[in-house]
Design a protein around this motif. Structure first.
Motif, PDB file in Angstrom:
ATOM      1  N   ASP A 118       0.818  -1.217   0.000  1.00 23.55           N
ATOM      2  CA  ASP A 118       0.000   0.000   0.000  1.00 23.55           C
ATOM      3  C   ASP A 118       0.851   1.266   0.000  1.00 23.55           C
ATOM      4  N   GLU A 146       2.668   4.601  12.912  1.00 24.99           N
ATOM      5  CA  GLU A 146       1.354   5.125  12.540  1.00 24.99           C
ATOM      6  C   GLU A 146       0.687   4.306  11.436  1.00 24.99           C
ATOM      7  N   LEU A 147       1.467   3.839  10.486  1.00 26.87           N
ATOM      8  CA  LEU A 147       0.891   3.257   9.271  1.00 26.87           C
ATOM      9  C   LEU A 147       0.819   1.737   9.274  1.00 26.87           C
ATOM     10  N   PRO A 149      -0.187  -0.577  11.350  1.00 24.03           N
ATOM     11  CA  PRO A 149      -1.420  -1.268  11.750  1.00 24.03           C
ATOM     12  C   PRO A 149      -2.512  -1.253  10.688  1.00 24.03           C
ATOM     13  N   HIS A 150      -2.378  -0.391   9.682  1.00 22.37           N
ATOM     14  CA  HIS A 150      -3.469  -0.207   8.718  1.00 22.37           C
ATOM     15  C   HIS A 150      -3.104  -0.554   7.272  1.00 22.37           C
ATOM     16  N   TYR A 151      -1.803  -0.539   6.958  1.00 24.47           N
ATOM     17  CA  TYR A 151      -1.394  -0.708   5.562  1.00 24.47           C
ATOM     18  C   TYR A 151      -0.214  -1.673   5.446  1.00 24.47           C
ATOM     19  N   ALA A 234      -0.316  10.278   8.287  1.00 30.42           N
ATOM     20  CA  ALA A 234      -1.306   9.205   8.354  1.00 30.42           C
ATOM     21  C   ALA A 234      -2.684   9.712   7.932  1.00 30.42           C
ATOM     22  N   ALA A 238      -4.782   8.426   4.518  1.00 29.04           N
ATOM     23  CA  ALA A 238      -6.181   7.996   4.574  1.00 29.04           C
ATOM     24  C   ALA A 238      -7.053   8.872   3.668  1.00 29.04           C
TER      25      ALA A 238
END
Length: 270
Positions: A118, A146-147, A149-151, A234, A238
């Motif tokens: 990503d 920051e990133l 956990p999501h990407y 972050a 998003a």
């Protein structure tokens, strides 16, 4: 030598105290004073020293081996090393266009095979290799926190003799949806080690500066902190994914959110 105002009068003790306190909260060159028709000797020497530091920041090369070790320790993959088409620092400064394109070689093309990541990171020396060496690893660590956990994060790329736009072909080669270029900013007479982050969604060669977002002036403790910058980025990542693009249409709402939170907190306490 005594310091005088422009009208020839000497500053009062209160005036000197005022400027001394004000200089303590800014890196700007203010309240320098005057001796005759010139600046005080101390201020002239300070200026020359700052100019030398800025020049050194531009011409000092980054230790790629040491930087690679620190980046590898962050555990998102072995850093990929590339360089731009600029053959040396002198050509890099004369030919900005060459710094925007990676050097073409089989060794570079092989590790940059497209993937399903990503977000990709390009750590570029830019106009202040010193800034990248000083702040790059810690800033990248904050971004990962920051990133991650999501990407899905791609292995980082270290690019030398590089300009911002080198992230476009590198991001496309990595196959990432969003590329973040961490780059040493142009040194000034107050700050010689400031980093900037440039975000480009759907990177590809030919993207313009209007299609990027920038978070700049990252150099704690005087400038923006690592975690502050990472939080802003972050939010932009998003936002870019939701909007489908980056650049002038994508706005940073973190400051507005902070103000809104403070207002709500104040109302609740009141």
């Amino acid at each position: 030598m005594s310091v005088e105002h422009r009208d020839g009068s000497r500053p009062s003790a209160g005036s000197e105290l005022f400027w001394r306190e004000l200089r303590g909260v800014t890196q700007a060159r203010i309240g320098l004073g005057r001796t005759g028709d010139a600046l005080p000797t101390a201020r002239v020497l300070e200026f020359r020293a700052a100019h030398s530091v800025a020049r050194d920041a531009v011409h000092t090369s980054v230790d790629v081996d040491a930087l690679s070790e620190r980046i590898a320790a962050l555990d998102i993959g072995t850093p990929i090393r590339v360089r731009s088409r600029a053959r040396d620092r002198a050509e890099y400064l004369r030919r900005p266009d060459l710094g925007r394109e990676p050097e073409d070689s089989p060794e570079i093309r092989k590790p940059l095979s497209p993937s399903t990541f990503d977000v990709g990171f390009v750590l570029a020396d830019g106009l202040s290799p010193r800034a990248l060496a000083t702040h790059g690893p810690n800033l990248l660590a904050a971004l990962i926190d920051e990133l991650a956990p999501h990407y899905a994060l791609a292995p980082p790329v270290i690019a030398t003799q590089a300009r911002v736009a080198i992230g476009d072909p590198l991001g496309a080669a990595l196959g990432v949806r969003t590329v973040l270029v961490l780059i040493g900013e142009r040194p000034g007479l107050s700050v010689a080690d400031s980093l900037g982050i440039y975000l480009t969604h759907h990177p590809r060669p030919g993207r313009t500066d209007a299609e990027r977002n920038c978070v700049s002036n990252i150099h704690p403790p005087e400038g923006l902190g690592y975690r502050q910058a990472a939080a802003v980025v972050a939010g932009l990542v998003a936002g870019a994914r939701a909007l489908g693009r980056s650049g002038v249409d994508l706005k940073d709402g973190s400051g507005a959110d902070a103000v809104k939170s403070a207002v709500v907190e104040g109302i609740s306490k009141g």
